[in-house]
Design a protein around this motif. Sequence first.
Motif, PDB file in Angstrom:
ATOM      1  N   CYS A 129     111.342  56.741  -5.786  1.00 19.81           N
ATOM      2  CA  CYS A 129     112.187  55.546  -5.863  1.00 19.81           C
ATOM      3  C   CYS A 129     112.791  55.164  -4.527  1.00 19.81           C
ATOM      4  O   CYS A 129     112.981  53.982  -4.237  1.00 19.81           O
ATOM      5  CB  CYS A 129     113.294  55.753  -6.886  1.00 19.81           C
ATOM      6  N   ALA A 172     115.476  50.364  -5.832  1.00 17.58           N
ATOM      7  CA  ALA A 172     116.034  51.479  -6.602  1.00 17.58           C
ATOM      8  C   ALA A 172     117.472  51.177  -7.028  1.00 17.58           C
ATOM      9  O   ALA A 172     117.853  51.427  -8.178  1.00 17.58           O
ATOM     10  CB  ALA A 172     115.979  52.764  -5.782  1.00 17.58           C
ATOM     11  N   THR A 206     117.435  48.366  -9.658  1.00 17.15           N
ATOM     12  CA  THR A 206     116.941  48.893 -10.935  1.00 17.15           C
ATOM     13  C   THR A 206     117.973  49.794 -11.598  1.00 17.15           C
ATOM     14  O   THR A 206     118.126  49.767 -12.819  1.00 17.15           O
ATOM     15  CB  THR A 206     115.616  49.650 -10.727  1.00 17.15           C
ATOM     16  N   CYS A 256     110.646  51.193 -11.160  1.00 17.54           N
ATOM     17  CA  CYS A 256     110.565  51.208  -9.693  1.00 17.54           C
ATOM     18  C   CYS A 256     109.129  51.447  -9.236  1.00 17.54           C
ATOM     19  O   CYS A 256     108.658  50.800  -8.296  1.00 17.54           O
ATOM     20  CB  CYS A 256     111.475  52.299  -9.122  1.00 17.54           C
TER      21      CYS A 256
END
Length: 144
Positions: A36, A43, A46, A116
Amino acid sequence: MASTGIMPVQFNVPMASPAPIKVVPTGSWTTGLFDCMDDPTNALITALFPCVTFGQIADVMDNGHTTCATSGIIYAVAPCLVSRPYRTKLRRRFGLVEAPAADWIVHTIFEPCALCQEFRELNNRGINPTLGNFFFYLANKHCL
């Protein structure tokens, strides 16, 4: 020689279609499930707003038929159930193996990591999910 006036009969016999060929995915993901931090901005987005990342992925994978916003709202209702089919679509489009586990396991246990990874995969293949499908189409219209 006299003509009998009878036309020959032609029969249209259907040809047997070949058996469907099952394509076995052999391609590898360009990044791992837990990489990630290869894209720290994605990242973070998300982690805080997974519906945004999912909406971007869905917009690209649906060829613009569903917008990022619509997909994001639908994702808020049932995240893992909605996102898993998109991983499968992505794998089929690029011939990727179902790894490190089945799609439903990856999205059930490691949902943010899966999103991701899918985002990075699109990005690494020259498709910027943040721009959406419409802008990808405009940028690549010379390919049509």
